[in-house]
Scaffold this motif. Sequence first.
Motif, PDB file in Angstrom:
ATOM      1  N   ILE A 191      38.872  21.949  30.186  1.00 48.58           N
ATOM      2  CA  ILE A 191      40.084  21.125  30.230  1.00 48.58           C
ATOM      3  C   ILE A 191      39.783  19.708  29.768  1.00 48.58           C
ATOM      4  O   ILE A 191      40.475  19.150  28.896  1.00 48.58           O
ATOM      5  CB  ILE A 191      40.675  21.115  31.654  1.00 48.58           C
ATOM      6  CG1 ILE A 191      41.105  22.536  32.058  1.00 48.58           C
ATOM      7  CG2 ILE A 191      41.860  20.157  31.729  1.00 48.58           C
ATOM      8  CD1 ILE A 191      41.568  22.654  33.493  1.00 48.58           C
ATOM      9  N   VAL A 192      38.723  19.114  30.338  1.00 49.27           N
ATOM     10  CA  VAL A 192      38.392  17.726  30.012  1.00 49.27           C
ATOM     11  C   VAL A 192      38.033  17.582  28.538  1.00 49.27           C
ATOM     12  O   VAL A 192      38.559  16.704  27.831  1.00 49.27           O
ATOM     13  CB  VAL A 192      37.229  17.219  30.892  1.00 49.27           C
ATOM     14  CG1 VAL A 192      36.757  15.838  30.411  1.00 49.27           C
ATOM     15  CG2 VAL A 192      37.664  17.130  32.345  1.00 49.27           C
ATOM     16  N   MET A 193      37.130  18.426  28.050  1.00 44.58           N
ATOM     17  CA  MET A 193      36.683  18.302  26.663  1.00 44.58           C
ATOM     18  C   MET A 193      37.791  18.679  25.688  1.00 44.58           C
ATOM     19  O   MET A 193      37.918  18.070  24.614  1.00 44.58           O
ATOM     20  CB  MET A 193      35.463  19.183  26.417  1.00 44.58           C
ATOM     21  CG  MET A 193      34.200  18.730  27.159  1.00 44.58           C
ATOM     22  SD  MET A 193      33.782  16.993  26.826  1.00 44.58           S
ATOM     23  CE  MET A 193      33.590  16.999  25.053  1.00 44.58           C
ATOM     24  N   GLY A 194      38.598  19.676  26.030  1.00 41.71           N
ATOM     25  CA  GLY A 194      39.688  20.072  25.144  1.00 41.71           C
ATOM     26  C   GLY A 194      40.698  18.960  24.971  1.00 41.71           C
ATOM     27  O   GLY A 194      41.107  18.637  23.855  1.00 41.71           O
ATOM     28  N   VAL A 195      41.107  18.348  26.084  1.00 39.85           N
ATOM     29  CA  VAL A 195      42.087  17.259  26.009  1.00 39.85           C
ATOM     30  C   VAL A 195      41.473  16.034  25.332  1.00 39.85           C
ATOM     31  O   VAL A 195      42.076  15.428  24.436  1.00 39.85           O
ATOM     32  CB  VAL A 195      42.594  16.894  27.423  1.00 39.85           C
ATOM     33  CG1 VAL A 195      43.497  15.668  27.364  1.00 39.85           C
ATOM     34  CG2 VAL A 195      43.343  18.069  28.034  1.00 39.85           C
ATOM     35  N   LYS A 196      40.256  15.672  25.745  1.00 39.01           N
ATOM     36  CA  LYS A 196      39.620  14.463  25.214  1.00 39.01           C
ATOM     37  C   LYS A 196      39.379  14.575  23.710  1.00 39.01           C
ATOM     38  O   LYS A 196      39.723  13.684  22.936  1.00 39.01           O
ATOM     39  CB  LYS A 196      38.296  14.234  25.944  1.00 39.01           C
ATOM     40  CG  LYS A 196      37.629  12.901  25.647  1.00 39.01           C
ATOM     41  CD  LYS A 196      36.398  12.724  26.538  1.00 39.01           C
ATOM     42  CE  LYS A 196      35.706  11.402  26.252  1.00 39.01           C
ATOM     43  NZ  LYS A 196      34.529  11.190  27.120  1.00 39.01           N
ATOM     44  N   TRP A 247      43.033  24.029  25.278  1.00 39.45           N
ATOM     45  CA  TRP A 247      43.514  22.747  25.796  1.00 39.45           C
ATOM     46  C   TRP A 247      43.687  21.714  24.681  1.00 39.45           C
ATOM     47  O   TRP A 247      44.480  20.781  24.816  1.00 39.45           O
ATOM     48  CB  TRP A 247      42.589  22.250  26.894  1.00 39.45           C
ATOM     49  CG  TRP A 247      42.636  23.167  28.092  1.00 39.45           C
ATOM     50  CD1 TRP A 247      41.670  24.020  28.530  1.00 39.45           C
ATOM     51  CD2 TRP A 247      43.761  23.349  28.970  1.00 39.45           C
ATOM     52  NE1 TRP A 247      42.103  24.725  29.623  1.00 39.45           N
ATOM     53  CE2 TRP A 247      43.382  24.344  29.919  1.00 39.45           C
ATOM     54  CE3 TRP A 247      45.026  22.790  29.043  1.00 39.45           C
ATOM     55  CZ2 TRP A 247      44.241  24.758  30.928  1.00 39.45           C
ATOM     56  CZ3 TRP A 247      45.891  23.210  30.056  1.00 39.45           C
ATOM     57  CH2 TRP A 247      45.493  24.179  30.984  1.00 39.45           C
ATOM     58  N   MET A 248      42.977  21.896  23.576  1.00 45.44           N
ATOM     59  CA  MET A 248      43.261  21.068  22.389  1.00 45.44           C
ATOM     60  C   MET A 248      44.656  21.386  21.866  1.00 45.44           C
ATOM     61  O   MET A 248      45.402  20.480  21.456  1.00 45.44           O
ATOM     62  CB  MET A 248      42.209  21.323  21.305  1.00 45.44           C
ATOM     63  CG  MET A 248      40.821  20.805  21.636  1.00 45.44           C
ATOM     64  SD  MET A 248      39.620  21.077  20.317  1.00 45.44           S
ATOM     65  CE  MET A 248      40.102  19.821  19.151  1.00 45.44           C
ATOM     66  N   TRP A 249      45.019  22.663  21.871  1.00 42.00           N
ATOM     67  CA  TRP A 249      46.359  23.060  21.426  1.00 42.00           C
ATOM     68  C   TRP A 249      47.433  22.450  22.329  1.00 42.00           C
ATOM     69  O   TRP A 249      48.444  21.940  21.840  1.00 42.00           O
ATOM     70  CB  TRP A 249      46.497  24.579  21.432  1.00 42.00           C
ATOM     71  CG  TRP A 249      45.638  25.297  20.449  1.00 42.00           C
ATOM     72  CD1 TRP A 249      45.078  24.780  19.314  1.00 42.00           C
ATOM     73  CD2 TRP A 249      45.236  26.671  20.512  1.00 42.00           C
ATOM     74  NE1 TRP A 249      44.352  25.754  18.661  1.00 42.00           N
ATOM     75  CE2 TRP A 249      44.432  26.922  19.366  1.00 42.00           C
ATOM     76  CE3 TRP A 249      45.461  27.710  21.402  1.00 42.00           C
ATOM     77  CZ2 TRP A 249      43.865  28.168  19.115  1.00 42.00           C
ATOM     78  CZ3 TRP A 249      44.901  28.951  21.156  1.00 42.00           C
ATOM     79  CH2 TRP A 249      44.114  29.181  20.016  1.00 42.00           C
ATOM     80  N   VAL A 250      47.222  22.530  23.637  1.00 41.70           N
ATOM     81  CA  VAL A 250      48.195  21.983  24.590  1.00 41.70           C
ATOM     82  C   VAL A 250      48.384  20.484  24.358  1.00 41.70           C
ATOM     83  O   VAL A 250      49.501  19.969  24.344  1.00 41.70           O
ATOM     84  CB  VAL A 250      47.742  22.249  26.043  1.00 41.70           C
ATOM     85  CG1 VAL A 250      48.629  21.496  27.034  1.00 41.70           C
ATOM     86  CG2 VAL A 250      47.768  23.744  26.337  1.00 41.70           C
TER      87      VAL A 250
END
Length: 482
Positions: free
Chosen positions: A253-258, A91-94
């Motif tokens: 999802i939350v931690m990856g995006v944040k 989700w960091m990649w996204v």
Amino acid sequence: MLEVINDFLSGKVLIVLIVGLGTYFTLRSRFVQFRHFGHMFSVFKESIRGQAGQLSSFQALMLSLAGRVGAGNIAGVGLAVTLGGPGAVFWMWVTALVGMSSSFFECTLAQVYKRADGDGLYRGGPSYYIQHGLKLRWMALTFAVLLLVTYGFAFNGLQAFTVTHSLENAFGLPVQYTGIGLAVLLGLVFIGGIKRIASVSDLLVPVKTLAYIAVTCYVIISQIELVPDMLVTIVKSAFGLEPAFAGLLGSAIVMGVKRGVFANEAGLGSAPNVAAVAAVKHPAAQGVVQAFSVFLDTFVICTCTALLILLSGFYTPGFEGDGIVLTQNSLAAVVGEWGRVFISVALSLFVFTCILYNYYLGENALQFLAGRSRAALLTYRGLVLALICWGSMQNLGTVFAFADITMTCLAFVNLLALAMLIKVGLRVMRDYDEQRKAGINQPVFDSAKFADLDLDRDAWPANPAPSEDTIPVAHGLAQSHR
């Protein structure tokens, strides 16, 4: 109360804004970050050449990477993996993929609406494109105040706390002495203004980045046979398909995006302040360069940290500890105890350049608010250095929560402005694309084509003279043949 507000704003509102508007910008631009991906490398190579007496696009890139490549790439990734499992990396990649389009437009607009400061340099950023593009002075002032408080003061104290306590843990150095030493070194750089800040960043950023990538790549290559399976685990965990991490889907999802947003800063409105200082032929060229920096930050450096942690064998589901400890222990598990020292030294370099970046953002905001007041500038420098000394010896949890809130407000104001100025950004992008399609290697921005915009004619003259690099390829060959 601050924690509740912070969790709602940065954990929910910010994620929706960053991903939602990033996706919107991607679609409206016809996937600009993918269309120009190969072009990014040639623009990056061309950016190294600068004009005498002005900052080059490469120096602006190094200055922005000074802030983007920081503690978030070490501690932030470690925290994301700790709380969200391997799926957080996906989700960091996204976030980075859609963030590349946001970064393209915010840095392009910063170039479009930049102002010459009278010393042969430029100033720009969200406050400038809000005021001159949207004619909303109150909104521009709001952004400038938020930027000054968040980056100029709060984050500098937090960065000082991080580096002094890391050095204390690694070498036993008293925090009060390292805090004073850090303030002295930074003061010497501050005195030289943006040119000295850019020169120091130009030296330190490549060194710290390449050294960190080299060590993490050594760990990855030494266990290269495990990498394919680990990449599969990352993707499966991102969708809850890996049994060991199925319970972490929401957190992933939350931690990856944040953490992804906080690492690459795409859409937050910070990078445009340094993107605007470069002397370039076309605003979109700087947008392309800054989109590349998002790719480098997340897909290269953050991925290196994530694979270092996941391949080390030290990380296990349910690990308890902070991100720095996890990264230090993971490297030490592979290379020995010197790995802990290396992480501390790398973090020190990362934080030092981050503070330079944060300081400049605050200075840029101050000049927008107070003009070229020498007294205001000296007062600001003194407050920053005092805060660094104080912050190095304090626990700044409350300040950190407050800074997170103000940074989310920054992102809200900036993304709203980007959405309102998207038509201008698309016009500039199409002008750039059309010139490249015509065979022009380095497109030139002609302000006469944008006479309806409030541009600084000193920064962007009408009918600029073409150079050899701006002559269409076919025409250049014909001239050579004659």
